[in-house]
Every structure is written in C-alpha cells, then in structure tokens.
Design an enzyme around this catalytic site. Structure first.
Site, mmCIF file in Angstrom:
data_model
loop_
_atom_site.group_PDB
_atom_site.id
_atom_site.type_symbol
_atom_site.label_atom_id
_atom_site.label_comp_id
_atom_site.label_asym_id
_atom_site.label_seq_id
_atom_site.Cartn_x
_atom_site.Cartn_y
_atom_site.Cartn_z
ATOM 1 N N HIS A 182 0.886 -1.070 -0.046
ATOM 2 C CA HIS A 182 0.064 0.116 -0.134
ATOM 3 C C HIS A 182 1.011 1.277 0.008
ATOM 4 O O HIS A 182 1.781 1.522 0.958
ATOM 5 C CB HIS A 182 -0.879 -0.014 1.360
ATOM 6 C CG HIS A 182 -1.835 1.252 1.111
ATOM 7 N ND1 HIS A 182 -3.092 0.970 0.661
ATOM 8 C CD2 HIS A 182 -1.591 2.415 1.609
ATOM 9 C CE1 HIS A 182 -3.840 2.251 0.793
ATOM 10 N NE2 HIS A 182 -2.973 3.082 1.437
ATOM 11 N N CYS A 183 0.763 1.988 -1.069
ATOM 12 C CA CYS A 183 1.539 3.094 -1.218
ATOM 13 C C CYS A 183 0.914 4.538 -0.715
ATOM 14 O O CYS A 183 -0.333 4.802 -1.513
ATOM 15 C CB CYS A 183 1.989 3.447 -2.726
ATOM 16 S SG CYS A 183 3.093 4.691 -2.885
ATOM 17 N N PRO A 184 1.443 5.191 0.490
ATOM 18 C CA PRO A 184 0.559 6.042 0.530
ATOM 19 C C PRO A 184 0.977 7.438 -0.143
ATOM 20 O O PRO A 184 0.097 8.349 -0.271
ATOM 21 C CB PRO A 184 1.404 6.670 2.104
ATOM 22 C CG PRO A 184 2.652 5.696 1.969
ATOM 23 C CD PRO A 184 2.637 4.849 1.211
ATOM 24 N N ASN A 187 -1.968 6.974 -2.204
ATOM 25 C CA ASN A 187 -3.233 6.626 -1.508
ATOM 26 C C ASN A 187 -3.907 5.625 -2.289
ATOM 27 O O ASN A 187 -5.244 5.625 -2.311
ATOM 28 C CB ASN A 187 -3.961 8.025 -1.689
ATOM 29 C CG ASN A 187 -5.191 7.970 -0.570
ATOM 30 O OD1 ASN A 187 -5.072 7.311 0.302
ATOM 31 N ND2 ASN A 187 -6.484 8.728 -0.808
ATOM 32 N N ASN A 188 -3.399 4.716 -2.620
ATOM 33 C CA ASN A 188 -3.810 3.455 -3.258
ATOM 34 C C ASN A 188 -2.897 2.391 -2.990
ATOM 35 O O ASN A 188 -1.779 2.464 -2.877
ATOM 36 C CB ASN A 188 -4.099 3.893 -4.754
ATOM 37 C CG ASN A 188 -5.072 2.695 -5.470
ATOM 38 O OD1 ASN A 188 -5.532 1.992 -4.741
ATOM 39 N ND2 ASN A 188 -4.979 3.040 -6.775
#
Length: 375
Positions: A182-184, A187-188
């Site tokens: 999960h890549c901040p 945001n996805n």
C-alpha cells in the site's frame, strides 16, 4: 486475691477468644478472596479460550489498537502525500518554465534547445500520465460472487476465498489481487492492474530528477555562489551603516527578482537530487523484484519457503517466474516488438496479462518454467 485471679483469668480467656475469632475471620476472608480469584480466572478463560491461541495471537490482540490507529491515520495521510507530490512537482515545473527555460533559449545552441524541449516535455508527459493512472486505477479485488472463485486459502479478515498472489490490505480493508504494497504517496494499493503504472512513474520521475540535476549543475553552482555573495554584501552593508561612514558608497543590494531566481535554482537542484537518490533506490529494488517475478510480499514468503525446503535438500522454484527477460515482457505487456515503443516509451493504458484470479502461461513467454518444487 482469688477474685483478682478470677478476673485476670476471665480477661485472658476473653482475649484468647477474640484472637481466635479474628484469626477465623481472617482465614475466612482469605478463603473467599481465593475463591473469587479462581472463579474470575475460570470465567476469563472460558470467555477467551481458543485452541489456536498462541503468543503471536496474544501480541496481535494487544497491538490491535495500534494497528487501527496506524491504518486510519495512513488513510488521511495518503491525501496529504498525494497533494505534496503534486505540489512539489508543480513547483519544479514552474521554476523550469519561469526561470530556466528563458535562460536556455538565450544561451544554448539550437540543437541543445531541441533536445531539452523534446526530452523534458516527453518525460513530463510520462510522469503525469503514469501518476494519474496509478492513483485512479483500482489494483483489482476478488469478485463478490464466490461460487466460481477458485481460492488457494481463506482470508481470515474477509472470511472469503483468496486467489493465488492475493493478500489483504488492512488500510483499504479489502483483498487485493497480486498485492505488492500500500503506497501512501498514491493513496492506493499497488496491485495487479496498477503495478506497471506505479513502477513506470517511479522510473520516469527518477529519470526526470536525474536530468534536472545533471543539466542544472552549473546553474546550481552559480546560484549558490551568488547567494553567498549576497550574504557577504549584506553583511558589509550592515557594517557600513553601523559605522555611519557616509562618505563611502554602500554596496549595491540584489533585487528581489535576483534573489528569487538564485534561491529557486538551488531549491530545484537540492530537491531533484534528493528525490533521485531516494526514488532511484526504490526503483532499483522493484526492478530486481520484477526480474525475479515476485512482489514485495512474495519476496518474504519465498525467502521463508526457500529456507524451509533447503533444510530438506530441495530447491524452491518460483511458479510465477518465467526468466528475467520474459518477466519484464509479461510485466510491461510487450507481446510484439513494436510494443516497446507504443506501450513502454509512449503512454499506454493497456491491461496486464490475465485477470489476477488465475495465472496461465502468457503468450509472450517462450518456454514454461520448471515446477514449483525440484529435488
């Protein structure tokens, strides 16, 4: 004399009786407290008893509030990180157009001007396209209808069949097909349908930062030297004003436009160099994973499986790896030679191979890999 002896004996008997009563009462209270403790312990064990409970389950239960806090904070931080990426990238583009492009048009030769205009705008288009697709494209989720879904395990959080290479994201609170992480900054989640967009964005952003750092090195040196001269002249001007030597002409002060220009060039070079180092390391890490045909999560799983089989004298084979070159062709969706231009060097919204539910042999693979286990 006898009366005193009788009174003394009566007092002693009364005192001993009181001591016996106090001791019995104390023992009775201790017995009741012990019974309450055993009863409470039995009730607690009956309510929380689980045959699968171990130390890991207890630690997960204790840290569950921390996990909940991190997950919810990360959701809100994702919006902030996306805005930060857009803001920083826009500031660099604005500095290039306002400060550097007029200087390039005035001082560079026509050949270098054409090179900078062509490469710079192509790189910018690739960055914007892949970042937009990475944050707007769903990574892919297992279907809600579970009748025809073939799962290799059961997700203990969704309580649903989980296909191969699928993992549960605690931030999105859903299972993700071929989940990488999960890549901040997006945001996805990075999964089956947007993994290529994520990697392409990292690659082209790194290339753009390296391009800005190399081409702006001379400008950065001149701007940094000019800022140092500004500080020195400002210090001299203050000393002249303090000494009140009116016969001496004060040194000329730099204008606001000159200060803003030099500081913008320094800001551009420092930011691009820092991002190039950090994001370049991340890009190389994901390139190595793609070459091996695995994701960030699968790397840890395969490492443990490789160590377990090594103790048994067996060799672990990744069933989703088709060889380094074929892994890249599958990842980028290159089925024909012209796809290296239309799908890699140009913006392309083509879908990856497969649905993420089953992993059949892609058509671009020349030969099939060996089985999962080999002696």
């Amino acid at each position: 004399m006898r009366s005193r002896q009788r009174m003394f004996a009566a007092v002693m008997r009364l005192l001993l009786k009181c001591l016996r009563l106090g001791r019995r009462r104390r023992f009775k209270l201790l017995r009741q407290a012990e019974q309450l403790w055993h009863y409470g312990h039995l009730c607690l064990r009956s309510l929380l008893y689980n045959s699968f409970t171990n130390g890991d389950v207890v630690l997960d239960s204790l840290f569950e509030p921390v996990y909940w806090l991190v997950d919810h904070v990360t959701r809100w931080f994702g919006v902030v990180f996306v805005a930060l990426v857009i803001g920083l990238t826009s500031s660099i583009v604005a500095i290039v157009y306002i400060c550097l492009l007029p200087l390039i048009l005035q001082t560079y030769t026509p050949a270098w001007i054409c090179w900078h205009l062509a490469y710079g705008h192509w790189n910018l288009i690739m960055i914007v396209f892949h970042y937009y697709m990475a944050i707007t494209t769903s990574p892919g989720h297992p279907p809600q209808a579970k009748d025809d879904l073939t799962g290799v395990s059961i997700c203990r959080k969704c309580i649903a069949p989980k296909p191969a290479r699928t993992h549960h994201c605690s931030i999105c609170n859903r299972c993700v097909l071929k989940m990488d992480h999960h890549c901040p900054w997006l945001n996805n989640c990075v999964g089956h349908y947007n993994h290529r967009y994520f990697f392409s964005f990292c690659l082209f952003m790194t290339m753009g930062c390296i391009y800005c750092s190399i081409s702006g090195w001379e400008m950065f040196r001149d701007a940094y030297a000019a800022i140092e001269r500004m500080k020195l002249l400002e210090k001299e001007r203050l000393q002249v004003a303090a000494n009140q030597t009116y016969y001496q002409t004060p040194p000329p002060a730099f204008s606001f436009r000159q200060r803003a220009f030099h500081k913008s060039v320094v800001y551009l070079w420092v930011l691009c160099s820092s991002v190039a180092l950090a994001l370049g390391a991340l890009t190389l890490w994901h390139a190595a994973l793609i070459t091996r045909g695995e994701t960030s999560i699968e790397r840890h799983i395969n490492k443990k499986e490789r160590q377990r089989l090594q103790k048994k004298g067996k060799v672990f084979r990744n069933p989703y790896s088709y060889g380094g070159w074929d892994n890249w062709k599958v990842f980028l969706g290159v089925d024909r030679p012209r796809h290296w231009i239309t799908r890699v060097l140009l913006p392309s919204p083509h879908l990856p191979h497969g649905t993420g539910l089953s992993w059949d042999l892609p058509p671009c693979v020349t030969k099939q890999r060996t089985p999962l286990l080999a002696i």
